[in-house]
Enzyme design. Sequence first.
Site, PDB file in Angstrom:
ATOM      1  CG  HIS A  12     -20.449  54.228  84.330  1.00  0.00           C
ATOM      2  ND1 HIS A  12     -21.526  54.064  84.065  1.00  0.00           N
ATOM      3  CD2 HIS A  12     -20.012  55.679  84.158  1.00  0.00           C
ATOM      4  CE1 HIS A  12     -22.059  55.391  83.526  1.00  0.00           C
ATOM      5  NE2 HIS A  12     -21.070  56.076  83.806  1.00  0.00           N
ATOM      6  CG  HIS A  59     -20.262  58.696  78.779  1.00  0.00           C
ATOM      7  ND1 HIS A  59     -20.738  57.462  79.184  1.00  0.00           N
ATOM      8  CD2 HIS A  59     -20.367  59.374  79.907  1.00  0.00           C
ATOM      9  CE1 HIS A  59     -21.070  57.208  80.487  1.00  0.00           C
ATOM     10  NE2 HIS A  59     -21.032  58.552  80.901  1.00  0.00           N
ATOM     11  CG  HIS A 192     -20.465  61.978  89.343  1.00  0.00           C
ATOM     12  ND1 HIS A 192     -21.557  61.013  89.269  1.00  0.00           N
ATOM     13  CD2 HIS A 192     -19.896  61.753  88.088  1.00  0.00           C
ATOM     14  CE1 HIS A 192     -21.678  60.448  87.994  1.00  0.00           C
ATOM     15  NE2 HIS A 192     -20.932  60.913  87.095  1.00  0.00           N
ATOM     16  CD  GLU A 239     -23.337  58.682  84.880  1.00  0.00           C
ATOM     17  OE1 GLU A 239     -22.703  58.975  83.905  1.00  0.00           O
ATOM     18  OE2 GLU A 239     -22.660  58.385  85.822  1.00  0.00           O
TER      19      GLU A 239
END
Length: 278
Positions: A12, A59, A192, A239
């Site tokens: 995403h 977020h 990441h 995530e």
Amino acid sequence: MAQIIGGITTSHVPAIGRAIAKNLQQDPYWKPFFDGFIPIRQWLGDVKPDVVVVLYNDHGLNFFLDKMPTFSIGAAPEYRNADEGWGIPTVPPFMGDPALSWHLIEQLVGEEFDLTTCQEMKVDHAFTLPMALLWPDQNWPVRVVPVCINTVQAPLPSATRCWKLGQALGRAVASWPGDEKVVVLGTGGLSHQLDGERAGFINKDFDLKFMDSLTTDPSWACQFNTHQLVEQAGTQGVELLMWLATRAMQGDEVRKLHSNYHIPISNTASGLMLLQAA
């Protein structure tokens, strides 16, 4: 009863939204990523789901660091997003399913999960971009139930806890008396890290092992604690917890209908899977 007909897991990254806005789908950098969604859109057109349960992490649009629930579920009639500062256009609102949402909430509380129930809720890029990748015309043909998992601020829920959450959600959907066809959409990652000495970190070997495990040994990632997941996948790579809960919702056995892995998108390893009950 309602039936979970499939699970989709995808990245995403905010840069996806900018690529969509600039029509970069055929750009050499982006084409391998966007082409990965073509078979999934075809599948969605064939099965025509009624509801999508979206497992994602907020977020800062709906929850900020002063109030960060571990697990939260939307029970609103409608969900909108807002400008997050990325320059990404906002998308049309999503229609909720309050009756199903409250059923899921009541069932999970009955299984001793402590939830934050949101009768008003904004959804951010972790929700909107995957939906736009599945339905590029943004004429959403489904109702949605947002399920938000904290992967932002410590203490994070463990992989095992997220696995159990997914199992409980799967049981709750199965106990709903309606005949809705439900797709589970888990968004985030894969590996990441956006900051610190390892900024730009990608672990392809771990990503591919994790993706393979979702069909061969689905609770494999539960062996790792949060610190070990960060070590393997990067700070934001946790995530993958949404992928894990998505898989847990689907029961014992699934078969992989489609997958794609492409690196990098921005500075993130981009994964995509379509799983269907065996």
